[in-house]
Design a protein around this motif. Structure first.
Motif, PDB file in Angstrom:
ATOM      1  N   GLU A 115       0.828  -1.213   0.000  1.00 56.09           N
ATOM      2  CA  GLU A 115       0.000   0.000   0.000  1.00 56.09           C
ATOM      3  C   GLU A 115       0.860   1.260   0.000  1.00 56.09           C
ATOM      4  O   GLU A 115       0.557   2.229  -0.703  1.00 56.09           O
ATOM      5  CB  GLU A 115      -0.929  -0.020   1.220  1.00 56.09           C
ATOM      6  N   GLU A 116       1.934   1.242   0.767  1.00 55.82           N
ATOM      7  CA  GLU A 116       2.831   2.402   0.829  1.00 55.82           C
ATOM      8  C   GLU A 116       3.523   2.633  -0.506  1.00 55.82           C
ATOM      9  O   GLU A 116       3.656   3.776  -0.969  1.00 55.82           O
ATOM     10  CB  GLU A 116       3.872   2.202   1.929  1.00 55.82           C
ATOM     11  N   GLU A 145       2.487   1.752  -3.539  1.00 56.39           N
ATOM     12  CA  GLU A 145       1.520   2.232  -4.527  1.00 56.39           C
ATOM     13  C   GLU A 145       1.184   3.702  -4.295  1.00 56.39           C
ATOM     14  O   GLU A 145       1.081   4.486  -5.239  1.00 56.39           O
ATOM     15  CB  GLU A 145       0.250   1.390  -4.468  1.00 56.39           C
ATOM     16  N   LYS A 146       1.045   4.081  -3.041  1.00 56.31           N
ATOM     17  CA  LYS A 146       0.687   5.458  -2.690  1.00 56.31           C
ATOM     18  C   LYS A 146       1.798   6.438  -3.080  1.00 56.31           C
ATOM     19  O   LYS A 146       1.520   7.596  -3.418  1.00 56.31           O
ATOM     20  CB  LYS A 146       0.424   5.540  -1.182  1.00 56.31           C
ATOM     21  N   ASN A 147       3.034   5.979  -3.063  1.00 57.09           N
ATOM     22  CA  ASN A 147       4.174   6.864  -3.315  1.00 57.09           C
ATOM     23  C   ASN A 147       4.609   6.916  -4.776  1.00 57.09           C
ATOM     24  O   ASN A 147       5.610   7.555  -5.106  1.00 57.09           O
ATOM     25  CB  ASN A 147       5.357   6.441  -2.437  1.00 57.09           C
TER      26      ASN A 147
END
Length: 439
Positions: free
Chosen positions: A37-38, A40-42
């Motif tokens: 998740e981290e 993909e978010k970045n």
């Protein structure tokens, strides 16, 4: 090789599987989900810049090959053309077709999994022109391979696809004689017909069309089987007209056609054209070998696990299997990664298939540390060591490990518990949070 552990064996494990006894399945799952998740978010502009850099390098190889292929058969045009074909597939098409740039690339009309190279021969020619039909490869690779990794349903399971060679009752030296042909022709001999089979099979399943009696869907369709016995999924003429023919005719014969006119103008007749055709065919042999070394070796070896049953995508079992049935090669500089086609980050790619190349580079040390933290085997070796291990699997000199059946079922059941808990989870109201704070 580790001998399969049967459910009746109780808690007994082979020495190479003893790490499972103390493995914290839930904690590993939570850590992998959070990291994904981290990452993909970045993703953002840096990922697009990195993609553009790789595209430039790939196109430079293509340009060098284009400008030199008419001036005699030589190493420079062969290597340049080969590397262009290799990089266009393994890096640019591969990660774009997975959706690695769907959310971060500003040009949604092209750099999107549902747009890139699909929709006809012209789109295929402009974006990614190779032996495989992009729509077919998307089904075979992005779906079947990634979500059935190292199961019988995995269409790229080397141990299953080479079972005839493995079981041949002949000395190993004679099996090795087949390797030059396999490694330099596999894209058109195996990959193109088998990916098209997977596309047709997916359409049959969608329509509810029954599989003919005696046909095993997981069996690979190759040019050999297509020519000798045919396949119920499509005819040879259909395959040539839609999949193989356009690439064979356009890439090898029509693409260098302007050199006929240039050769006539320079007084060389057809010499430049014939040089280009020869260079293109020799580059094809080289790019097949390059692709074989970087692609086929990703999931084969006596230290790679096999599994009996399917699992839920992005479940704990899914994350664990991607690590246990994949291998990373040497990682580091962009040049090293370019030559590996960014397939040297195979573990990270299989954990989160829809991320960018740059995200895999960033995530590799993080994933390796997480695996170390949880005691999960993380395999990273030189690609040529993995080639030897792959050849041993192909020839029957070694076999892959079977994951202990009791633990495989146990983890699948745990996935079901997590899924049920997710569905039954009630929303936390603001009033409930206030009450908890007051207590």
């Amino acid at each position: 090789m580790c001998v399969p552990t049967n459910a009746t064996d109780g808690p007994k494990l082979a020495k190479c599987d003893e790490w499972i006894k103390t493995f914290d399945f839930d904690a590993f799952t939570a850590d992998m989900k959070k990291l994904g998740e981290e990452l993909e978010k970045n993703q953002g502009e840096a990922d697009v810049r990195h993609l553009n850099k790789m595209i430039m390098w790939s196109n430079m190889c293509g340009l060098v090959g284009l400008l030199t292929m008419g001036f005699g058969v030589g190493l420079l045009p062969i290597v340049a053309l080969s590397t262009f074909t290799f990089s266009r597939w393994t890096m640019i098409a591969h990660h774009t077709c997975h959706g690695g740039y769907d959310k971060c690339h500003p040009n949604k009309s092209r750099w999107n999994r549902f747009k890139f190279a699909v929709g006809g021969t012209w789109k295929r020619l402009c974006d990614w022109f190779d032996w495989m039909m992009p729509e077919a490869w998307n089904v075979e690779h992005n779906n079947r391979h990634h979500y059935c990794l190292s199961e019988v349903e995995d269409p790229d399971l080397v141990e299953n696809n080479l079972v005839e060679l493995r079981n041949l009752p002949i000395p190993a030296v004679f099996k090795w004689l087949a390797l030059p042909f396999i490694t330099t022709t596999w894209k058109w001999f195996y990959y193109a017909p088998n990916t098209y089979k997977e596309l047709k099979l997916a359409k049959w399943r969608k329509m509810g069309k029954p599989i003919p009696e005696g046909v095993i869907p997981s069996d690979a369709v190759t040019m050999r089987s297509l020519l000798l016995s045919g396949t119920p999924f499509y005819s040879l003429s259909e395959f040539f007209a839609i999949v193989m023919g356009p690439y064979l005719i356009i890439h090898f014969f029509l693409f260098p056609l302007p050199l006929l006119a240039i050769g006539e103008y320079l007084g060389k007749g057809s010499e430049m054209y014939m040089s280009a055709v020869k260079n293109l065919f020799l580059a094809e042999l080289l790019t097949n070998f390059h692709g074989f070394v970087a692609v086929v070796t990703n999931h084969a070896g006596d230290d790679m696990y096999r599994f009996r049953d399917g699992c839920r995508p992005y479940s704990g079992s899914f994350y664990l299997r991607q690590v246990l049935a994949s291998v990373d090669f040497w990682t580091g500089s962009d040049i090293n990664d370019f030559l590996h086609g960014y397939l040297n980050y195979q573990i990270e790619h299989h954990l989160w298939p829809s991320l960018s190349m740059l995200s895999y580079k960033k995530s590799q040390p993080l994933v390796k540390n997480l695996c170390k933290k949880h005691g999960v085997p993380y395999v990273q070796e030189n690609v040529f060591k993995r080639l030897k291990k792959t050849v041993d699997i192909m020839t029957g000199a070694s076999s892959m490990r079977w994951f202990p059946e009791e633990y495989e079922q146990k983890f699948i059941e745990r996935d079901a518990v997590h899924e049920a808990a997710k569905k039954n989870k009630k929303p936390v109201l603001l009033s409930d949070k206030c009450m908890e704070a007051a207590e």
